[in-house]
Design a protein around this motif. Structure first.
Motif, PDB file in Angstrom:
ATOM      1  N   TRP A  46       0.832  -1.208   0.000  1.00 41.77           N
ATOM      2  CA  TRP A  46       0.000   0.000   0.000  1.00 41.77           C
ATOM      3  C   TRP A  46       0.861   1.251   0.000  1.00 41.77           C
ATOM      4  N   SER A  49       2.903   1.801  -3.166  1.00 43.79           N
ATOM      5  CA  SER A  49       2.133   2.221  -4.340  1.00 43.79           C
ATOM      6  C   SER A  49       2.170   3.736  -4.522  1.00 43.79           C
ATOM      7  N   TYR A 141      -9.538   7.296   0.694  1.00 42.96           N
ATOM      8  CA  TYR A 141     -10.160   6.099   0.140  1.00 42.96           C
ATOM      9  C   TYR A 141     -10.618   5.256   1.319  1.00 42.96           C
ATOM     10  N   GLU A 142     -11.842   4.779   1.250  1.00 43.05           N
ATOM     11  CA  GLU A 142     -12.457   4.123   2.411  1.00 43.05           C
ATOM     12  C   GLU A 142     -11.655   2.940   2.912  1.00 43.05           C
ATOM     13  N   ASP A 144      -8.572   2.546   3.043  1.00 39.21           N
ATOM     14  CA  ASP A 144      -7.394   2.929   3.831  1.00 39.21           C
ATOM     15  C   ASP A 144      -7.711   2.848   5.318  1.00 39.21           C
ATOM     16  N   LEU A 146      -9.665   0.822   6.750  1.00 38.86           N
ATOM     17  CA  LEU A 146      -9.688  -0.578   7.174  1.00 38.86           C
ATOM     18  C   LEU A 146      -8.278  -1.042   7.532  1.00 38.86           C
ATOM     19  N   PHE A 304     -11.790  -6.325  -7.179  1.00 35.44           N
ATOM     20  CA  PHE A 304     -10.646  -5.819  -7.957  1.00 35.44           C
ATOM     21  C   PHE A 304     -10.993  -5.679  -9.432  1.00 35.44           C
ATOM     22  N   LYS A 308     -12.574  -2.231  -9.610  1.00 40.78           N
ATOM     23  CA  LYS A 308     -11.217  -1.672  -9.753  1.00 40.78           C
ATOM     24  C   LYS A 308     -10.738  -1.070  -8.441  1.00 40.78           C
ATOM     25  N   MET A 309     -11.040  -1.738  -7.328  1.00 41.32           N
ATOM     26  CA  MET A 309     -10.601  -1.254  -6.019  1.00 41.32           C
ATOM     27  C   MET A 309      -9.581  -2.227  -5.465  1.00 41.32           C
ATOM     28  N   PRO A 310      -8.399  -1.734  -5.101  1.00 40.23           N
ATOM     29  CA  PRO A 310      -7.308  -2.647  -4.780  1.00 40.23           C
ATOM     30  C   PRO A 310      -7.230  -3.146  -3.337  1.00 40.23           C
ATOM     31  N   LEU A 311      -7.868  -2.462  -2.388  1.00 37.86           N
ATOM     32  CA  LEU A 311      -7.566  -2.781  -0.982  1.00 37.86           C
ATOM     33  C   LEU A 311      -8.653  -3.553  -0.244  1.00 37.86           C
ATOM     34  N   PHE A 312      -9.899  -3.435  -0.672  1.00 41.45           N
ATOM     35  CA  PHE A 312     -10.981  -4.116   0.046  1.00 41.45           C
ATOM     36  C   PHE A 312     -10.746  -5.620   0.092  1.00 41.45           C
TER      37      PHE A 312
ATOM     38  N   HIS B  78     -14.524   5.344  10.455  1.00 42.52           N
ATOM     39  CA  HIS B  78     -15.425   4.949   9.369  1.00 42.52           C
ATOM     40  C   HIS B  78     -16.610   4.187   9.936  1.00 42.52           C
ATOM     41  N   TYR B  80     -18.643   2.205   8.078  1.00 40.37           N
ATOM     42  CA  TYR B  80     -18.868   1.004   7.265  1.00 40.37           C
ATOM     43  C   TYR B  80     -20.109   1.102   6.373  1.00 40.37           C
ATOM     44  N   PHE B  82     -20.225   2.103   3.236  1.00 38.01           N
ATOM     45  CA  PHE B  82     -19.267   2.450   2.196  1.00 38.01           C
ATOM     46  C   PHE B  82     -19.948   3.173   1.034  1.00 38.01           C
ATOM     47  N   PHE B 118      -1.768   2.316 -12.326  1.00 43.65           N
ATOM     48  CA  PHE B 118      -3.076   1.976 -11.760  1.00 43.65           C
ATOM     49  C   PHE B 118      -3.305   2.676 -10.426  1.00 43.65           C
ATOM     50  N   TRP B 119      -2.270   2.672  -9.574  1.00 44.53           N
ATOM     51  CA  TRP B 119      -2.452   3.199  -8.211  1.00 44.53           C
ATOM     52  C   TRP B 119      -2.666   4.702  -8.241  1.00 44.53           C
ATOM     53  N   HIS B 122      -6.060   5.505  -9.681  1.00 48.78           N
ATOM     54  CA  HIS B 122      -7.104   5.231  -8.689  1.00 48.78           C
ATOM     55  C   HIS B 122      -7.300   6.437  -7.778  1.00 48.78           C
ATOM     56  N   ARG B 123      -6.207   7.032  -7.329  1.00 54.73           N
ATOM     57  CA  ARG B 123      -6.315   8.206  -6.451  1.00 54.73           C
ATOM     58  C   ARG B 123      -6.849   9.421  -7.217  1.00 54.73           C
ATOM     59  N   ILE B 126     -10.493   9.109  -7.293  1.00 55.57           N
ATOM     60  CA  ILE B 126     -11.069   9.507  -6.007  1.00 55.57           C
ATOM     61  C   ILE B 126     -11.208  11.024  -5.960  1.00 55.57           C
TER      62      ILE B 126
END
Lengths: 367, 246
Positions: A46, A49, A141-142, A144, A146, A304, A308-312, B78, B80, B82, B118-119, B122-123, B126
């Motif tokens: 994480w 990245s 990002y949500e 994170d 977790l 994923f 396209k979400m990498p962490l959940f 959080h 939850y 989501f 990709f990373w 992704h941000r 967001i």
């Protein structure tokens, strides 16, 4: 011996009620250490990245600069909660090298924690690092958050484990046990693999299990507030991004609309059932493990590739592994050692394999 | 057999068990109340839809006790619920025009950047979603309000469709906020993000000013397969205005 019985059942513990047995039965630390290693790898991936963009993402002259932080606090703007962070030590006027130093020091801390070095200290530093990198609302990002939950419980566990039953020296009480080291048996011999039972390890794993169950069920029930999930079309939207969907592609799909929606709604309801029914199977052993871990793995792939979400996905998988009993971890470890010893070598002999299998079972039998 | 494993573990004293139990119950209760506290919905309500508040016991305990003194310091904030659970009503990307001291465009950047890894992409997505958050503006009251003596009529900022498919931010008197269609405006968070990001790009690219334009398109529904809406592929451009570097 029933294969799924908790090994500590053989210990002459105080005959207590279910509450006492659930929370205060000492357990081998195998599961805790496995969770630490896997979570550590996740934390490292994480943070790595962000490499090359760490200043843009997290510094006070990046995407969300000092002026924005001050404005957000002045106006009490409702956005991702702002909080403390070690990264604020490197403000906009600090040299780039200072910020880079903080970033790479954070990576070093995560690596040391993963390897099990001085876990009493690196667990706290790991939590500080993970929480510090949550600070930017621009990239909030949500998932994170977790990771921060995992880091907290691991910190809590490694602060407590070994104090009561560990038989540790003063230095080990301060720094952590050398048995936590990932390759401890290579450095200190087979005795490093033998770990005393721990009340803290069991207690914290229970906290992880219950907290994770709350997360999964809450998320599942939240989905039921939306008509798209009742209609079975929630998965349709991430598969049809508006900027990538054209009139031609829609026309092509029109011919198979019913079968497509049939499959999507079935998959979606299966996911909902897994989430809402989670507490009913999470603590069961045997073939229920297939539903627990298989569902977590399929969810990882789905989140994923579809969202396209990498962490959940990795978070769900790790927390699902926390439900494994010490017996199951011992079997996994034994299986892993058998697989490793099955690699052909110049000296092949039946004796070494037999002793490895016995070593795995010994840990179970003694308890 | 090692001495470590031959020795059975010392039983925990009752006091430690009580302390541990209290902590476990308190901690998990705080987590559970945080999960119960948020609004739910939208639910059907008298011919329309509305969000409903969470239970008062959860709101009271969470807002006054557990959140500020326990959960926030631990960053377990959080609830939850989501955002990813809720299909977004639109997709968004944004474009930033970097300008020189004469206002000429020197570079145009698009985010998410297709060339980024990709990373990073992704941000950037967001950030784009954060910029796309709008909120409704209360319509003007039926009876016209007069300003206080010696003061001007308060204004409110709304998205104004100056031409089809294009929105600009505009200040209007509170009495003149349109009712039909209802007015919307960017959230304070979205405006803050836009300003901060333009400042960052101006610093990075040494530009004198920047203009951020948000592009949005509505989500595609399954019924669009059978009967596509005419406005389905229309792109709406929303101009956040210029930022001038100090």
């Amino acid at each position: 011996m029933p294969s799924d019985r908790f090994p500590a059942d053989n210990i002459d513990v105080e005959a207590g009620n279910a509450w006492t047995r659930f929370w205060f039965t000492p357990a081998p630390t195998t599961g805790l250490h496995a969770l630490r290693v896997l979570a550590g790898v996740l934390f490292c991936a994480w943070l790595l990245s962000f490499m090359g963009h760490e200043r843009a993402f997290f510094s006070l002259d990046g995407w969300f600069d000092k002026e924005a932080y001050q404005e957000a606090q002045r106006q009490t703007v409702p956005m991702a909660p702002l909080g403390w962070s070690i990264l604020y030590l490197a403000d906009a006027n600090t040299a780039h090298s200072t910020f880079l130093g903080l970033y790479w020091s954070s990576i070093a801390v995560l690596v040391l924690f993963t390897l099990g070095v001085a876990t009493r200290i690196t667990s706290v530093l790991t939590w500080v690092v993970v929480v510090s990198f949550l600070g930017n609302p621009a990239i909030s990002y949500e998932a994170d958050y977790l990771l921060a939950i995992l880091a907290f419980y691991l910190m809590f566990a490694y602060l407590l484990v070994g104090h009561w039953n560990g038989g540790l020296t003063i230095w080990e009480q301060v720094l952590g046990s050398p048995r936590d080291l990932l390759f401890g048996s290579a450095l200190f011999g087979a005795s490093a693999r033998e770990r005393p039972l721990s009340y803290a390890a069991n207690g914290v794993m229970r906290l992880v299990q219950l907290h994770f169950a709350i997360i999964i069920v809450t998320s599942g029930l939240h989905k039921l507030q939306m008509g798209d999930w009742w209609a079975g079309v929630a998965l349709w939207y991430p598969l049809h991004p508006p900027f990538l969907t054209t009139a031609e592609s829609l026309q092509r799909e029109a011919g198979s609309a019913i079968p497509t929606l049939f499959v999507l709604s079935l998959i979606q309801y299966a996911a909902l059932a897994w989430q809402i029914g989670f507490p009913l199977f999470a603590w069961r052993t045997g073939w229920w493990r297939g539903i627990l871990l298989g569902g977590a793995l399929l969810g990882w792939l789905g989140v994923f590739f579809i969202y396209k979400m990498p962490l959940f996905g990795p978070f769900v998988m790790l927390c699902s592994l926390s439900y494994l009993t010490p017996n199951e971890w011992a079997r996994l470890g034994s299986f892993g050692r058998q697989a490793a010893s099955a690699v052909p070598s110049s000296k092949t002999s039946a004796e070494p394999k037999k002793s490895i299998v016995l070593a795995g079972n010994e840990n179970i039998k003694k308890f | 057999m090692s001495s470590m494993q031959a020795r059975p573990p010392r039983p925990l004293p009752r006091g430690l068990k009580i302390v541990g139990s209290i902590f476990a119950v308190g901690h998990l209760t705080a987590i559970l109340l945080l999960a119960l506290e948020p609004q739910s919905g939208p639910w059907p309500f008298y011919g329309g839809e509305t969000m409903m508040e969470g239970p008062q016991f959860a709101k009271s305990i969470t807002s006054t006790l557990t959140y500020p003194y326990y959960l926030q310091p631990l960053r377990m904030t959080h609830n939850y619920h989501f955002m990813a659970n809720r299909p977004a009503p639109y997709a968004a990307y944004f474009v930033v025009h970097l300008k020189d001291e004469f206002g000429g465009v020197i570079q145009t950047l698009k985010f998410p950047d297709a060339k980024a890894n990709f990373w990073v992409r992704h941000r950037q997505e967001i950030l784009a979603r954060g910029l796309a958050e709008d909120q409704p503006v209360p319509p003007a009251r039926i009876t016209e309000q007069l300003p206080a003596a010696g003061k001007e009529m308060p204004t409110v900022e709304i998205w104004d469709m100056s031409e089809p498919g294009t929105l600009h931010l505009k200040h209007v008197d509170e009495n003149k906020v349109p009712r039909n269609p209802p007015a919307v405006r960017p959230t304070e968070g979205a405006k803050l993000l836009a300003q901060a990001y333009m400042r960052h790009l101006c610093r990075e690219h040494r530009a004198r000013s920047a203009e951020l334009v948000r592009h949005t398109r509505e989500k595609v529904t399954p019924t669009d397969m059978i009967a596509p809406r005419p406005e389905l592929f229309d792109e709406l451009k929303s101009h956040f205005g210029d930022y001038r570097a100090k």
